[in-house]
Design a protein around this motif. Structure first.
Motif, PDB file in Angstrom:
ATOM      1  N   ALA A 285       0.831  -1.203   0.000  1.00 43.39           N
ATOM      2  CA  ALA A 285       0.000   0.000   0.000  1.00 43.39           C
ATOM      3  C   ALA A 285       0.867   1.255   0.000  1.00 43.39           C
ATOM      4  CB  ALA A 285      -0.931   0.001   1.207  1.00 43.39           C
ATOM      5  N   ASP A 286       1.946   1.259   0.774  1.00 44.07           N
ATOM      6  CA  ASP A 286       2.846   2.414   0.784  1.00 44.07           C
ATOM      7  C   ASP A 286       3.677   2.483  -0.490  1.00 44.07           C
ATOM      8  OD1 ASP A 286       2.259   3.889   3.119  1.00 44.07           O
ATOM      9  OD2 ASP A 286       3.262   2.405   4.357  1.00 44.07           O
ATOM     10  N   LEU A 287       4.057   1.328  -1.015  1.00 48.66           N
ATOM     11  CA  LEU A 287       4.746   1.304  -2.312  1.00 48.66           C
ATOM     12  C   LEU A 287       3.861   1.926  -3.385  1.00 48.66           C
ATOM     13  CD1 LEU A 287       6.931   0.420  -4.338  1.00 48.66           C
ATOM     14  CD2 LEU A 287       5.864  -1.857  -4.352  1.00 48.66           C
ATOM     15  N   ALA A 288       2.586   1.554  -3.384  1.00 50.09           N
ATOM     16  CA  ALA A 288       1.642   2.109  -4.350  1.00 50.09           C
ATOM     17  C   ALA A 288       1.507   3.616  -4.197  1.00 50.09           C
ATOM     18  CB  ALA A 288       0.276   1.436  -4.195  1.00 50.09           C
ATOM     19  N   ASP A 289       1.510   4.082  -2.955  1.00 45.30           N
ATOM     20  CA  ASP A 289       1.425   5.517  -2.697  1.00 45.30           C
ATOM     21  C   ASP A 289       2.605   6.245  -3.332  1.00 45.30           C
ATOM     22  OD1 ASP A 289       0.356   7.903  -1.114  1.00 45.30           O
ATOM     23  OD2 ASP A 289       2.402   7.752  -0.332  1.00 45.30           O
ATOM     24  N   PHE A 290       3.811   5.708  -3.158  1.00 43.84           N
ATOM     25  CA  PHE A 290       4.988   6.341  -3.737  1.00 43.84           C
ATOM     26  C   PHE A 290       4.939   6.310  -5.259  1.00 43.84           C
ATOM     27  CE2 PHE A 290       9.338   5.959  -5.458  1.00 43.84           C
ATOM     28  CZ  PHE A 290       9.790   7.236  -5.127  1.00 43.84           C
ATOM     29  N   ILE A 291       4.556   5.170  -5.820  1.00 45.93           N
ATOM     30  CA  ILE A 291       4.484   5.055  -7.278  1.00 45.93           C
ATOM     31  C   ILE A 291       3.546   6.098  -7.860  1.00 45.93           C
ATOM     32  CG2 ILE A 291       3.606   3.579  -9.147  1.00 45.93           C
ATOM     33  CD1 ILE A 291       4.754   1.196  -7.547  1.00 45.93           C
ATOM     34  N   VAL A 292       2.362   6.206  -7.291  1.00 45.63           N
ATOM     35  CA  VAL A 292       1.375   7.158  -7.810  1.00 45.63           C
ATOM     36  C   VAL A 292       1.843   8.595  -7.596  1.00 45.63           C
ATOM     37  CG1 VAL A 292      -1.007   7.984  -7.574  1.00 45.63           C
ATOM     38  CG2 VAL A 292      -0.525   5.524  -7.591  1.00 45.63           C
ATOM     39  N   SER A 293       2.583   8.849  -6.533  1.00 47.32           N
ATOM     40  CA  SER A 293       3.094  10.205  -6.285  1.00 47.32           C
ATOM     41  C   SER A 293       4.107  10.634  -7.333  1.00 47.32           C
ATOM     42  CB  SER A 293       3.734  10.286  -4.889  1.00 47.32           C
ATOM     43  OG  SER A 293       5.003   9.658  -4.852  1.00 47.32           O
ATOM     44  N   GLN A 294       4.687   9.673  -8.041  1.00 46.99           N
ATOM     45  CA  GLN A 294       5.693   9.997  -9.059  1.00 46.99           C
ATOM     46  C   GLN A 294       5.090  10.352 -10.418  1.00 46.99           C
ATOM     47  OE1 GLN A 294       8.983  10.427  -8.069  1.00 46.99           O
ATOM     48  NE2 GLN A 294       7.746  10.180  -6.219  1.00 46.99           N
ATOM     49  N   ILE A 295       3.788  10.232 -10.545  1.00 42.30           N
ATOM     50  CA  ILE A 295       3.140  10.570 -11.807  1.00 42.30           C
ATOM     51  C   ILE A 295       3.391  12.026 -12.172  1.00 42.30           C
ATOM     52  CG2 ILE A 295       0.886  10.882 -12.935  1.00 42.30           C
ATOM     53  CD1 ILE A 295      -0.055   8.363 -11.453  1.00 42.30           C
ATOM     54  N   ASP A 296       3.305  12.906 -11.200  1.00 39.19           N
ATOM     55  CA  ASP A 296       3.492  14.344 -11.442  1.00 39.19           C
ATOM     56  C   ASP A 296       4.826  14.862 -10.899  1.00 39.19           C
ATOM     57  OD1 ASP A 296       1.008  14.802 -12.735  1.00 39.19           O
ATOM     58  OD2 ASP A 296       0.007  14.734 -10.792  1.00 39.19           O
ATOM     59  N   SER A 297       5.755  13.957 -10.650  1.00 34.78           N
ATOM     60  CA  SER A 297       7.054  14.361 -10.102  1.00 34.78           C
ATOM     61  C   SER A 297       8.180  13.966 -11.051  1.00 34.78           C
ATOM     62  CB  SER A 297       7.289  13.708  -8.737  1.00 34.78           C
ATOM     63  OG  SER A 297       8.596  13.949  -8.278  1.00 34.78           O
ATOM     64  N   ASN A 298       9.190  14.812 -11.134  1.00 38.50           N
ATOM     65  CA  ASN A 298      10.382  14.504 -11.931  1.00 38.50           C
ATOM     66  C   ASN A 298      11.596  14.223 -11.048  1.00 38.50           C
ATOM     67  OD1 ASN A 298       9.049  14.889 -14.411  1.00 38.50           O
ATOM     68  ND2 ASN A 298       9.363  17.095 -14.302  1.00 38.50           N
ATOM     69  N   ALA A 299      11.372  14.049  -9.757  1.00 39.38           N
ATOM     70  CA  ALA A 299      12.482  13.910  -8.809  1.00 39.38           C
ATOM     71  C   ALA A 299      13.339  12.674  -9.083  1.00 39.38           C
ATOM     72  CB  ALA A 299      11.941  13.866  -7.381  1.00 39.38           C
ATOM     73  N   TYR A 300      12.732  11.613  -9.601  1.00 37.81           N
ATOM     74  CA  TYR A 300      13.482  10.373  -9.774  1.00 37.81           C
ATOM     75  C   TYR A 300      13.533   9.903 -11.227  1.00 37.81           C
ATOM     76  CZ  TYR A 300      13.502  10.100  -4.701  1.00 37.81           C
ATOM     77  OH  TYR A 300      13.699  10.370  -3.379  1.00 37.81           O
ATOM     78  N   ILE A 301      13.444  10.825 -12.160  1.00 34.50           N
ATOM     79  CA  ILE A 301      13.576  10.459 -13.568  1.00 34.50           C
ATOM     80  C   ILE A 301      14.967   9.880 -13.810  1.00 34.50           C
ATOM     81  CG2 ILE A 301      13.649  11.324 -15.946  1.00 34.50           C
ATOM     82  CD1 ILE A 301      10.851  11.255 -14.829  1.00 34.50           C
ATOM     83  N   HIS A 302      15.002   8.715 -14.473  1.00 30.11           N
ATOM     84  CA  HIS A 302      16.246   7.996 -14.780  1.00 30.11           C
ATOM     85  C   HIS A 302      17.016   7.624 -13.505  1.00 30.11           C
ATOM     86  CE1 HIS A 302      16.319   9.780 -19.130  1.00 30.11           C
ATOM     87  NE2 HIS A 302      15.364   8.890 -18.933  1.00 30.11           N
ATOM     88  N   LYS A 303      16.257   7.372 -12.434  1.00 26.63           N
ATOM     89  CA  LYS A 303      16.849   6.935 -11.178  1.00 26.63           C
ATOM     90  C   LYS A 303      16.162   5.662 -10.686  1.00 26.63           C
ATOM     91  CE  LYS A 303      18.393  11.518  -9.664  1.00 26.63           C
ATOM     92  NZ  LYS A 303      18.357  12.537  -8.586  1.00 26.63           N
ATOM     93  N   LYS A 304      16.760   5.056  -9.655  1.00 27.99           N
ATOM     94  CA  LYS A 304      16.266   3.789  -9.122  1.00 27.99           C
ATOM     95  C   LYS A 304      16.050   3.922  -7.607  1.00 27.99           C
ATOM     96  CE  LYS A 304      18.917   1.573 -12.754  1.00 27.99           C
ATOM     97  NZ  LYS A 304      20.079   0.715 -13.096  1.00 27.99           N
ATOM     98  N   PRO A 305      14.998   4.606  -7.208  1.00 26.44           N
ATOM     99  CA  PRO A 305      14.766   4.826  -5.778  1.00 26.44           C
ATOM    100  C   PRO A 305      14.393   3.550  -5.039  1.00 26.44           C
ATOM    101  CG  PRO A 305      12.893   5.585  -7.062  1.00 26.44           C
ATOM    102  CD  PRO A 305      13.952   5.225  -8.041  1.00 26.44           C
ATOM    103  N   VAL A 306      15.012   3.365  -3.886  1.00 22.43           N
ATOM    104  CA  VAL A 306      14.685   2.240  -3.002  1.00 22.43           C
ATOM    105  C   VAL A 306      13.768   2.765  -1.908  1.00 22.43           C
ATOM    106  CG1 VAL A 306      15.570   0.403  -1.514  1.00 22.43           C
ATOM    107  CG2 VAL A 306      16.927   1.191  -3.483  1.00 22.43           C
ATOM    108  N   ILE A 307      12.705   2.036  -1.633  1.00 21.67           N
ATOM    109  CA  ILE A 307      11.708   2.474  -0.664  1.00 21.67           C
ATOM    110  C   ILE A 307      11.654   1.508   0.520  1.00 21.67           C
ATOM    111  CG2 ILE A 307       9.916   1.376  -2.072  1.00 21.67           C
ATOM    112  CD1 ILE A 307       7.922   3.434  -0.917  1.00 21.67           C
ATOM    113  N   ALA A 308      11.678   2.068   1.725  1.00 26.14           N
ATOM    114  CA  ALA A 308      11.641   1.244   2.937  1.00 26.14           C
ATOM    115  C   ALA A 308      11.161   2.108   4.105  1.00 26.14           C
ATOM    116  CB  ALA A 308      13.018   0.673   3.242  1.00 26.14           C
ATOM    117  N   TYR A 309      10.772   1.462   5.191  1.00 24.60           N
ATOM    118  CA  TYR A 309      10.426   2.194   6.412  1.00 24.60           C
ATOM    119  C   TYR A 309      11.699   2.615   7.132  1.00 24.60           C
ATOM    120  CZ  TYR A 309       5.689   0.526   5.645  1.00 24.60           C
ATOM    121  OH  TYR A 309       4.472   0.272   5.103  1.00 24.60           O
TER     122      TYR A 309
END
Length: 216
Positions: free
Chosen positions: A192-216
């Protein structure tokens, strides 16, 4: 904006679709078997908000037709707990990129895994090296091939999200992100939190051509 979603019937894809619906996006979802997805379980859906399309990522000519009218692609494709030989990431990814170029879609959000980066000191321990990685070596191999393809892709604005160990726990909205390597002490993340981050990137360019790792 209309989002094209692949892998909507999987555990992660279902959470992504749920989040897209909540954020009022229009979605085209490609599924192998529509009966595996009950839209009524995903929340309040406006009429026409979600369109289910029967098909698969290994049908490149059909994929080009399916992508028409969409603005962005999210791939939540995966193999679950299966470690059979797969090309769902690499060959499937090539088909996605080709269809995006034909239909002039410029942005892709895709998923691999934090464990495929052997240079990450956070994942260098006996349990991960001797138990987890060998048990999913075929999947990680194909994910690595997919990331190599992305590294050579500069005409598409791709974001490759690397989740840590996935759980089915509830959404919190509180997690950490670090490019390429796991945030210090991070071990897991809910779908659920992974999905939140993914959807937040729709309008964000912060991680274009990057490989962000997500964790608590």
């Amino acid at each position: 904006m209309k989002i094209f979603l692949l892998g909507a019937t999987g555990s992660t894809g279902r959470e992504v679709l749920k989040r897209l619906i909540k954020e009022n996006y229009n979605v085209k979802a490609l599924v192998r078997n529509p009966t595996n997805l009950d839209l009524k379980e995903l929340g309040q859906i406006e009429e026409g908000q979600v369109e289910l399309i029967t098909g698969g990522v290994f049908e490149p000519e059909k994929l080009k037709e399916h992508f028409k009218g969409c603005d962005l692609v999210i791939s939540a494709l995966g193999t679950g707990t299966n470690n059979n030989y797969t090309e769902i990431y690499s060959e499937g990814g090539r088909n996605i990129l080709a269809a995006m170029r034909i239909t002039k879609i410029k942005k892709l959000i895709t998923i691999t895994a934090g464990l495929i980066d052997m240079s990450d000191p956070s994942t260098d321990n006996f349990f991960l090296n001797r138990i987890i990685r060998p048990n999913f070596n075929k999947v990680y191999y194909d994910q690595t091939r997919w990331e190599t393809i992305l590294d050579d892709t500069d005409d598409i604005q791709w974001i490759c999200v690397r989740p840590t160990y996935l759980t089915n726990k509830a959404y919190t909205g509180k997690y950490r992100i670090q490019d390429r390597h796991t945030p210090k002490g991070g071990k897991r993340i809910s779908r659920a939190d992974l999905a939140d981050f993914i959807v937040s990137q729709i309008d964000s360019n912060a991680y274009i051509h990057k490989k962000p790792v997500i964790a608590y």
